[in-house]
Design an enzyme around this catalytic site. Structure first.
Site, PDB file in Angstrom:
ATOM      1  N   GLY A   1       3.034  -4.487   8.953  1.00  0.00           N
ATOM      2  CA  GLY A   1       3.008  -3.030   9.149  1.00  0.00           C
ATOM      3  C   GLY A   1       1.813  -2.322   8.561  1.00  0.00           C
ATOM      4  O   GLY A   1       1.950  -1.200   8.084  1.00  0.00           O
ATOM      5  N   THR A   2       0.645  -2.952   8.590  1.00  0.00           N
ATOM      6  CA  THR A   2      -0.562  -2.244   8.146  1.00  0.00           C
ATOM      7  C   THR A   2      -1.608  -2.285   9.242  1.00  0.00           C
ATOM      8  O   THR A   2      -1.749  -3.299   9.935  1.00  0.00           O
ATOM      9  CB  THR A   2      -1.131  -2.808   6.827  1.00  0.00           C
ATOM     10  N   SER A   3      -2.355  -1.188   9.373  1.00  0.00           N
ATOM     11  CA  SER A   3      -3.428  -1.132  10.383  1.00  0.00           C
ATOM     12  C   SER A   3      -4.629  -1.939   9.920  1.00  0.00           C
ATOM     13  O   SER A   3      -5.545  -2.181  10.712  1.00  0.00           O
ATOM     14  CB  SER A   3      -3.847   0.315  10.623  1.00  0.00           C
TER      15      SER A   3
ATOM     16  N   GLN B   1       0.850  -1.197   0.000  1.00  0.00           N
ATOM     17  CA  GLN B   1       0.000   0.000   0.000  1.00  0.00           C
ATOM     18  C   GLN B   1       0.882   1.242   0.000  1.00  0.00           C
ATOM     19  O   GLN B   1       0.384   2.359  -0.083  1.00  0.00           O
ATOM     20  CB  GLN B   1      -0.875   0.005   1.255  1.00  0.00           C
ATOM     21  N   ASN B   2       2.186   1.047   0.112  1.00  0.00           N
ATOM     22  CA  ASN B   2       3.072   2.203   0.274  1.00  0.00           C
ATOM     23  C   ASN B   2       3.374   2.867  -1.065  1.00  0.00           C
ATOM     24  O   ASN B   2       3.563   2.187  -2.079  1.00  0.00           O
ATOM     25  CB  ASN B   2       4.377   1.765   0.948  1.00  0.00           C
TER      26      ASN B   2
ATOM     27  N   HIS C   1      -1.435   1.613  -4.197  1.00  0.00           N
ATOM     28  CA  HIS C   1      -1.842   3.012  -3.998  1.00  0.00           C
ATOM     29  C   HIS C   1      -0.991   3.990  -4.790  1.00  0.00           C
ATOM     30  O   HIS C   1      -0.999   5.191  -4.499  1.00  0.00           O
ATOM     31  CB  HIS C   1      -1.820   3.357  -2.502  1.00  0.00           C
TER      32      HIS C   1
ATOM     33  N   CYS D   1      -3.468  19.144 -26.459  1.00  0.00           N
ATOM     34  CA  CYS D   1      -2.485  20.162 -26.036  1.00  0.00           C
ATOM     35  C   CYS D   1      -1.697  19.737 -24.793  1.00  0.00           C
ATOM     36  O   CYS D   1      -0.669  20.335 -24.474  1.00  0.00           O
ATOM     37  CB  CYS D   1      -3.199  21.491 -25.769  1.00  0.00           C
TER      38      CYS D   1
HETATM   39  P1  OAD Z   1      -1.329   2.923   8.955  1.00  0.00           P
HETATM   40  O1  OAD Z   1      -0.636   4.153   9.409  1.00  0.00           O
HETATM   41  O2  OAD Z   1      -2.801   2.910   9.005  1.00  0.00           O
HETATM   42  O3  OAD Z   1      -0.828   1.689   9.844  1.00  0.00           O
HETATM   43  C1  OAD Z   1       0.534   1.481  10.082  1.00  0.00           C
HETATM   44  C2  OAD Z   1       0.684   0.222  10.906  1.00  0.00           C
HETATM   45  O4  OAD Z   1       2.067  -0.035  11.028  1.00  0.00           O
HETATM   46  C3  OAD Z   1       0.118   0.318  12.326  1.00  0.00           C
HETATM   47  O5  OAD Z   1      -0.722  -0.817  12.552  1.00  0.00           O
HETATM   48  C4  OAD Z   1       1.363   0.264  13.215  1.00  0.00           C
HETATM   49  O6  OAD Z   1       1.134  -0.431  14.445  1.00  0.00           O
HETATM   50  C5  OAD Z   1       2.334  -0.499  12.345  1.00  0.00           C
HETATM   51  N1  OAD Z   1       3.750  -0.207  12.599  1.00  0.00           N
HETATM   52  C6  OAD Z   1       4.320   0.927  13.055  1.00  0.00           C
HETATM   53  N2  OAD Z   1       5.652   0.805  13.105  1.00  0.00           N
HETATM   54  C7  OAD Z   1       5.938  -0.453  12.662  1.00  0.00           C
HETATM   55  C8  OAD Z   1       7.150  -1.185  12.463  1.00  0.00           C
HETATM   56  N3  OAD Z   1       8.340  -0.641  12.727  1.00  0.00           N
HETATM   57  N4  OAD Z   1       7.065  -2.451  11.983  1.00  0.00           N
HETATM   58  C9  OAD Z   1       5.859  -3.013  11.708  1.00  0.00           C
HETATM   59  N5  OAD Z   1       4.696  -2.356  11.876  1.00  0.00           N
HETATM   60  C10 OAD Z   1       4.723  -1.106  12.345  1.00  0.00           C
HETATM   61  O7  OAD Z   1      -0.779   2.576   7.503  1.00  0.00           O
HETATM   62  P2  OAD Z   1      -1.431   1.654   6.382  1.00  0.00           P
HETATM   63  O8  OAD Z   1      -2.089   0.465   6.976  1.00  0.00           O
HETATM   64  O9  OAD Z   1      -0.396   1.447   5.345  1.00  0.00           O
HETATM   65  O10 OAD Z   1      -3.521   5.387   1.714  1.00  0.00           O
HETATM   66  O11 OAD Z   1      -2.539   2.616   5.795  1.00  0.00           O
HETATM   67  C11 OAD Z   1      -3.260   2.225   4.671  1.00  0.00           C
HETATM   68  C12 OAD Z   1      -3.492   3.403   3.762  1.00  0.00           C
HETATM   69  O12 OAD Z   1      -4.104   4.475   4.508  1.00  0.00           O
HETATM   70  C13 OAD Z   1      -2.227   4.030   3.199  1.00  0.00           C
HETATM   71  O13 OAD Z   1      -1.777   3.369   2.051  1.00  0.00           O
HETATM   72  C14 OAD Z   1      -2.672   5.418   2.883  1.00  0.00           C
HETATM   73  C15 OAD Z   1      -3.488   5.726   4.116  1.00  0.00           C
HETATM   74  O14 OAD Z   1      -4.486   6.688   3.943  1.00  0.00           O
HETATM   75  C16 OAD Z   1      -3.198   6.116   0.644  1.00  0.00           C
HETATM   76  O15 OAD Z   1      -2.251   6.857   0.611  1.00  0.00           O
HETATM   77  C17 OAD Z   1      -4.137   5.932  -0.482  1.00  0.00           C
END
Ligand code: OAD
Length: 240
Positions: free
Chosen positions: A187-189, A100-101, A118, A133
């Site tokens: 590392g995704t929420s 998603q990064n 994304h 254009c």
């Molecule tokens: P989030 O910020 O929602 O979640 C990040 C997750 O990473 C959390 O669950 C943290 O506990 C975990 N985390 C933090 N540090 C970590 C580490 N060192 N190792 C492993 N995990 C760790 O980010 P995403 O789930 O990626 O969308 O969010 C999804 C989407 O929401 C993103 O792609 C973005 C955002 O709006 C777009 O840009 C379209």
């Protein structure tokens, strides 16, 4: 637990990996939803990550992305990105990386085939369908850059809230989620769909699911194991 997951990796014919912002946290890229440091704890996504926000305040949104783009251009893949890329190179065809990064760090670490659901913050694209254009050669600099003839704006090539994901990348990701034996969710929420749904798809299709995250997430319900660990510390020993 490390040995158990190592065993599952050894047995798996195909591994899908789904990463989110936590994957890049140890490279210095802020996450979105971490309570103190996450971008969405400081900014409202509706003001910065929607097409409506860009149309209403193009300079403000462009500048925010330009700032993030500069910050990301200055960071490097961490040991987690490197160990995933190294595993993929040692096991050709066995791993599908879905991210998603938008930071391009998996690609910089050597996984040019990462499925960037994304988009990529280093690139931009036309806001409206390009007319005759709207040529790359004549783009006029500005915040945002634009077509000097019709005014069509350039926008960051990221997926905003309410927009569709790139169809081909999503289809390949869904195929991998359906056919893998093991999915690592790192590392995704798990708050944002359709990406988060891939973990459910993998689970329903009979794959083992391993969540790697220091915090609990809504995806833990489909996990065979949850490893409360950071990506950059844990992945190198897991994938060695
Ligand atoms: P989030 O910020 O929602 O979640 C990040 C997750 O990473 C959390 O669950 C943290 O506990 C975990 N985390 C933090 N540090 C970590 C580490 N060192 N190792 C492993 N995990 C760790 O980010 P995403 O789930 O990626 O969308 O969010 C999804 C989407 O929401 C993103 O792609 C973005 C955002 O709006 C777009 O840009 C379209």
């Amino acid at each position: 637990m490390l040995e158990t997951v190592r065993g599952w990796i050894g047995e798996a014919r195909h591994i899908a990996v789904l990463t989110g912002a936590g994957m890049s946290a140890e490279s210095g890229v802020p996450t979105f939803r971490d309570a103190q440091t996450g971008l969405w704890s400081q900014f409202n996504p509706q003001d910065l990550a929607t097409e409506a926000a860009f149309r209403a305040h193009p300079q403000r949104v462009w500048d925010w992305y330009a700032h993030r783009r500069e910050m990301i251009a200055a960071v490097q893949p961490n040991a987690g990105h490197v160990s995933l890329a190294s595993f993929a190179q040692r096991h050709p065809g066995r791993l599908t990386l879905i991210t998603q990064n938008v930071d391009g760090l998996h690609q910089l670490a050597g996984q040019s085939d990462a499925l960037a659901l994304h988009g990529n913050i280093a690139e931009d694209q036309w806001l409206d369908s390009p007319r005759s254009c709207c040529s790359k050669e004549t783009i006029e600099a500005g915040r945002p850059p634009h077509c000097p003839v019709c005014g069509n704006l350039r926008r960051p090539a990221v997926v905003w809230f309410g927009e569709s994901l790139p169809a081909a990348a999503l289809e390949t990701a869904e195929h991998a989620a359906c056919h893998c034996d093991l999915m690592l969710v790192i590392g995704t929420s798990g708050e944002v769909y359709p990406a988060a749904g891939l973990a459910f798809t993998a689970h329903q299709s009979g794959a083992r699911v391993v969540v790697i995250n220091p915090e609990p997430t809504p995806l833990d319900v489909v996990a065979d194991l949850c490893l409360r660990a950071s990506a950059a510390v844990f992945l190198p020993s897991l994938l060695a």
